[in-house]
Design a protein around this motif. Structure first.
Motif, short mmCIF file in Angstrom:
data_model
loop_
_atom_site.label_atom_id
_atom_site.label_comp_id
_atom_site.label_asym_id
_atom_site.label_seq_id
_atom_site.Cartn_x
_atom_site.Cartn_y
_atom_site.Cartn_z
N GLU A 130 1.06 -1.21 -0.04
CA GLU A 130 0.03 0.08 0.01
C GLU A 130 0.60 1.15 -0.02
OE1 GLU A 130 -0.87 -2.47 2.48
OE2 GLU A 130 -2.55 -3.50 1.40
N VAL A 131 2.22 0.93 0.21
CA VAL A 131 3.20 2.79 0.36
C VAL A 131 3.68 2.74 -0.45
CG1 VAL A 131 4.90 3.32 1.39
CG2 VAL A 131 2.81 2.02 2.85
N VAL A 132 3.68 1.23 -1.15
CA VAL A 132 5.33 1.33 -2.29
C VAL A 132 4.60 1.44 -3.83
CG1 VAL A 132 6.31 -0.11 -3.70
CG2 VAL A 132 7.37 0.34 -1.11
N LYS A 133 3.36 0.84 -3.51
CA LYS A 133 2.24 1.35 -5.26
C LYS A 133 1.87 2.17 -5.40
CE LYS A 133 -0.50 -2.28 -7.03
NZ LYS A 133 -1.81 -3.46 -7.15
N PRO A 134 1.20 3.11 -4.10
CA PRO A 134 1.13 5.22 -5.38
C PRO A 134 2.54 5.48 -5.24
CG PRO A 134 -0.19 4.19 -3.42
CD PRO A 134 0.59 2.65 -3.59
N PHE A 135 3.16 4.89 -5.05
CA PHE A 135 4.65 6.09 -4.92
C PHE A 135 5.31 5.66 -6.54
CE2 PHE A 135 10.25 5.92 -4.67
CZ PHE A 135 9.20 7.44 -4.18
N PHE A 136 5.45 4.37 -6.48
CA PHE A 136 5.96 4.26 -8.03
C PHE A 136 4.58 4.20 -9.17
CE2 PHE A 136 9.24 1.77 -5.32
CZ PHE A 136 9.95 2.18 -5.86
N ALA A 137 3.27 4.65 -8.89
CA ALA A 137 2.81 4.32 -10.05
C ALA A 137 2.69 6.32 -10.25
CB ALA A 137 1.79 4.41 -9.65
N HIS A 138 2.74 6.85 -9.13
CA HIS A 138 2.76 8.09 -9.25
C HIS A 138 3.41 9.50 -9.33
CE1 HIS A 138 -2.09 6.71 -10.00
NE2 HIS A 138 -1.84 6.54 -8.88
N TYR A 139 4.74 8.55 -8.44
CA TYR A 139 5.65 10.33 -7.55
C TYR A 139 6.90 9.71 -7.04
CZ TYR A 139 1.46 10.85 -4.82
OH TYR A 139 0.10 11.53 -4.17
N MET A 140 7.29 9.18 -8.98
CA MET A 140 7.68 8.78 -9.93
C MET A 140 8.99 9.54 -10.14
SD MET A 140 9.92 5.35 -9.19
CE MET A 140 11.36 5.51 -9.64
N PRO A 142 8.42 12.93 -8.53
CA PRO A 142 9.25 13.67 -8.06
C PRO A 142 10.08 12.81 -7.46
CG PRO A 142 6.39 14.09 -8.40
CD PRO A 142 7.63 13.10 -8.45
N PHE A 143 10.40 12.04 -7.09
CA PHE A 143 11.62 10.90 -6.37
C PHE A 143 12.85 11.44 -7.21
CE2 PHE A 143 13.71 7.30 -6.03
CZ PHE A 143 13.65 7.01 -4.63
N GLU A 144 12.27 11.14 -8.30
CA GLU A 144 14.00 10.55 -9.10
C GLU A 144 14.56 12.78 -9.06
OE1 GLU A 144 15.73 8.84 -10.74
OE2 GLU A 144 14.21 7.49 -9.81
N VAL A 145 13.53 13.55 -9.48
CA VAL A 145 13.95 15.17 -9.20
C VAL A 145 14.24 15.54 -7.57
CG1 VAL A 145 13.53 17.60 -8.91
CG2 VAL A 145 12.17 15.66 -10.50
N ILE A 146 13.86 14.84 -6.22
CA ILE A 146 14.36 15.00 -5.35
C ILE A 146 15.88 14.46 -5.03
CG2 ILE A 146 14.00 14.30 -3.00
CD1 ILE A 146 11.40 15.00 -3.36
N ALA A 147 16.08 13.38 -5.64
CA ALA A 147 17.13 12.52 -6.12
C ALA A 147 18.32 13.04 -6.09
CB ALA A 147 16.93 11.14 -6.32
#
Length: 166
Positions: A130-140, A142-147
């Motif tokens: 439940e935590v990872v699925k939306p993260f990789f589906a919708h927020y990939m 922004p995650f890459e930009v922050i990294a």
């Protein structure tokens, strides 16, 4: 008072003590180590809430990676223990006022009984999926930009703190 309540109070009081030691310690490395302890006790509170994933992430990310980064910056910038400063009257009065407000609020909280946690309710089940699925589906993105931003900032810190060779 059962073992759950005792552990809650132990972790909570230990977090407060570690937080005070982080603030009052003169040596930045010692402060960082107390912050690591604070993160560990916070993970204990997450375990009590049956949030195993968040507790593991708390240990791995904050107590591990972030604190290593903090220690890296502290040692890279060669920050020494702060010298004794003179106290200002206004600062002391403000600190006492904030401390009294904190004690007053803590007294209000301690008068209330500790409510037991929801036992397996639908609102507390938060597994890895439940935590990872939306993260990789919708927020990939922004995650890459922050990294990328973190990487650029780390390179910037290294370049700014680099001493010139003579």
């Amino acid at each position: 008072m059962n073992i759950h309540d005792l552990l809650f109070w132990f972790f909570s009081i230990a977090m407060l003590v570690c937080g005070l030691l982080v603030i009052t310690s003169r040596n930045p490395v010692t402060s960082a180590m107390f912050l690591v302890l604070l993160f560990v006790f916070m993970a204990g509170l997450f375990l009590l809430l049956e949030a195993l994933f968040i507790a593991a992430i708390q240990i791995l990310v904050y107590a591990g990676a972030v604190m290593v980064l903090f220690l890296f910056v502290i040692m890279l910038l060669d920050i020494k223990a702060s010298e004794r400063r003179k106290f200002k009257v206004l600062g002391v009065v403000g600190g006492i006022a904030v401390g009294l407000a904190f004690v007053w609020e803590l007294a209000i909280i301690l008068r209330q009984s500790v409510r037991p946690l929801a036992s397996g309710g639908a609102e507390l089940h938060g597994g890895l999926e439940e935590v990872v699925k939306p993260f990789f589906a919708h927020y990939m993105l922004p995650f890459e930009v922050i990294a990328l931003l973190l990487l650029v900032s780390m390179v910037g810190v290294v370049l700014l703190s680099k001493k010139e060779l003579k």
